[in-house]
Write a protein that holds these residues in place. Structure first.
Motif, PDB file in Angstrom:
ATOM      1  N   TRP A 101      31.527 -36.177 -87.308  1.00  0.00           N
ATOM      2  CA  TRP A 101      31.610 -36.306 -85.912  1.00  0.00           C
ATOM      3  C   TRP A 101      32.959 -37.246 -85.772  1.00  0.00           C
ATOM      4  CZ3 TRP A 101      29.555 -35.065 -81.740  1.00  0.00           C
ATOM      5  CH2 TRP A 101      29.653 -35.635 -80.622  1.00  0.00           C
ATOM      6  N   LYS A 102      33.874 -36.688 -85.111  1.00  0.00           N
ATOM      7  CA  LYS A 102      35.316 -37.237 -84.938  1.00  0.00           C
ATOM      8  C   LYS A 102      35.424 -38.118 -83.912  1.00  0.00           C
ATOM      9  CE  LYS A 102      36.792 -34.461 -88.019  1.00  0.00           C
ATOM     10  NZ  LYS A 102      37.251 -34.741 -89.407  1.00  0.00           N
ATOM     11  N   THR A 107      28.678 -42.932 -96.545  1.00  0.00           N
ATOM     12  CA  THR A 107      30.074 -42.975 -96.122  1.00  0.00           C
ATOM     13  C   THR A 107      30.407 -42.697 -94.667  1.00  0.00           C
ATOM     14  OG1 THR A 107      30.911 -41.343 -97.197  1.00  0.00           O
ATOM     15  CG2 THR A 107      31.053 -43.521 -98.469  1.00  0.00           C
ATOM     16  N   ARG A 108      29.334 -41.947 -94.047  1.00  0.00           N
ATOM     17  CA  ARG A 108      29.304 -41.438 -92.792  1.00  0.00           C
ATOM     18  C   ARG A 108      30.375 -40.229 -92.602  1.00  0.00           C
ATOM     19  NH1 ARG A 108      25.825 -43.727 -89.255  1.00  0.00           N
ATOM     20  NH2 ARG A 108      25.026 -45.647 -89.752  1.00  0.00           N
ATOM     21  N   GLN A 109      30.586 -39.628 -93.809  1.00  0.00           N
ATOM     22  CA  GLN A 109      31.641 -38.473 -93.674  1.00  0.00           C
ATOM     23  C   GLN A 109      30.833 -37.007 -93.194  1.00  0.00           C
ATOM     24  OE1 GLN A 109      34.593 -37.934 -96.843  1.00  0.00           O
ATOM     25  NE2 GLN A 109      33.670 -39.827 -97.794  1.00  0.00           N
ATOM     26  N   ASP A 167      33.351 -44.694 -81.992  1.00  0.00           N
ATOM     27  CA  ASP A 167      32.539 -45.412 -80.831  1.00  0.00           C
ATOM     28  C   ASP A 167      33.639 -46.026 -79.706  1.00  0.00           C
ATOM     29  OD1 ASP A 167      30.400 -45.005 -82.089  1.00  0.00           O
ATOM     30  OD2 ASP A 167      30.397 -46.621 -83.436  1.00  0.00           O
ATOM     31  N   GLY A 168      33.283 -46.015 -78.546  1.00  0.00           N
ATOM     32  CA  GLY A 168      33.918 -46.667 -77.589  1.00  0.00           C
ATOM     33  C   GLY A 168      34.772 -45.714 -77.066  1.00  0.00           C
ATOM     34  N   CYS A 169      35.057 -44.656 -77.545  1.00  0.00           N
ATOM     35  CA  CYS A 169      35.907 -43.649 -76.941  1.00  0.00           C
ATOM     36  C   CYS A 169      35.142 -43.081 -75.555  1.00  0.00           C
ATOM     37  CB  CYS A 169      36.198 -42.257 -77.773  1.00  0.00           C
ATOM     38  SG  CYS A 169      37.037 -41.032 -77.130  1.00  0.00           S
ATOM     39  N   ALA A 170      34.042 -42.562 -75.652  1.00  0.00           N
ATOM     40  CA  ALA A 170      33.255 -42.025 -74.289  1.00  0.00           C
ATOM     41  C   ALA A 170      31.965 -42.028 -74.795  1.00  0.00           C
ATOM     42  CB  ALA A 170      34.063 -40.610 -74.121  1.00  0.00           C
TER      43      ALA A 170
END
Length: 164
Positions: free
Chosen positions: A89-90, A83-85, A93-96
């Motif tokens: 990693w806060k 579930t990628r918890q 994707d696409g933020c920076a």
């Protein structure tokens, strides 16, 4: 005319060899992917992605450094990684673009899932990598300066408070 017969015979022989080779390849089943084990694959994934927090005395509530510790948490490892918890990693994707994001590859998640589904086998202890050692020091090396508050501060439990 003799050359045409010779060329036709050579092409026929090449075709026959190709068909025989293809049939032999088809008759041999592909080697099955071996079941992942803690000693061979899982320990390396945990060392690279989890053990920096999941060791005694650090921020995570449980250690994952030994087979016994990981086995006891196998179902949680499978669920939290699928579930990628975990690892946390806060940034979305696409933020920076970040250097060294703490995310598992899909191949690593699949390996962990197969390990859990197979009953979390240990494997041969001779396959284990050298254990990591955490001495309680600074992860990135001794800092140039460490600043502390002049007075103790306990954050409020009912709201966020930013302090500078």
């Amino acid at each position: 005319m003799g050359r045409r017969i010779l060329l036709a015979a050579a092409l026929g022989a090449l075709l026959l060899l190709t068909l025989v080779a293809a049939r032999q390849r088809a008759a041999r089943p592909a080697a099955p992917n071996p079941t992942p084990t803690f000693s061979r694959e899982v320990s390396r994934i945990l060392q690279q992605n989890c053990d920096s927090c999941h060791h005694a005395g650090d921020i995570a509530p449980s250690s994952l450094m030994t087979y016994e510790e990981a086995y006891a948490q196998a179902a949680d490892i499978g669920f939290m990684t699928a579930t990628r918890q975990m690892p946390p990693w806060k940034p979305v994707d696409g933020c920076a673009q970040f250097d060294g994001p703490r995310v598992l590859s899909q191949a690593d998640i699949d390996t962990l899932s197969k390990w859990v589904s197979a009953g979390a086998p240990e494997g041969n202890r001779a396959d284990l990598p050298a254990p990591l050692h955490f001495d309680g020091g600074w992860t990135l090396g001794q800092p140039d300066m460490v600043l502390e508050n002049a007075r103790p501060f306990t954050p409020p439990t009912d709201r966020d408070e930013y302090r500078c």
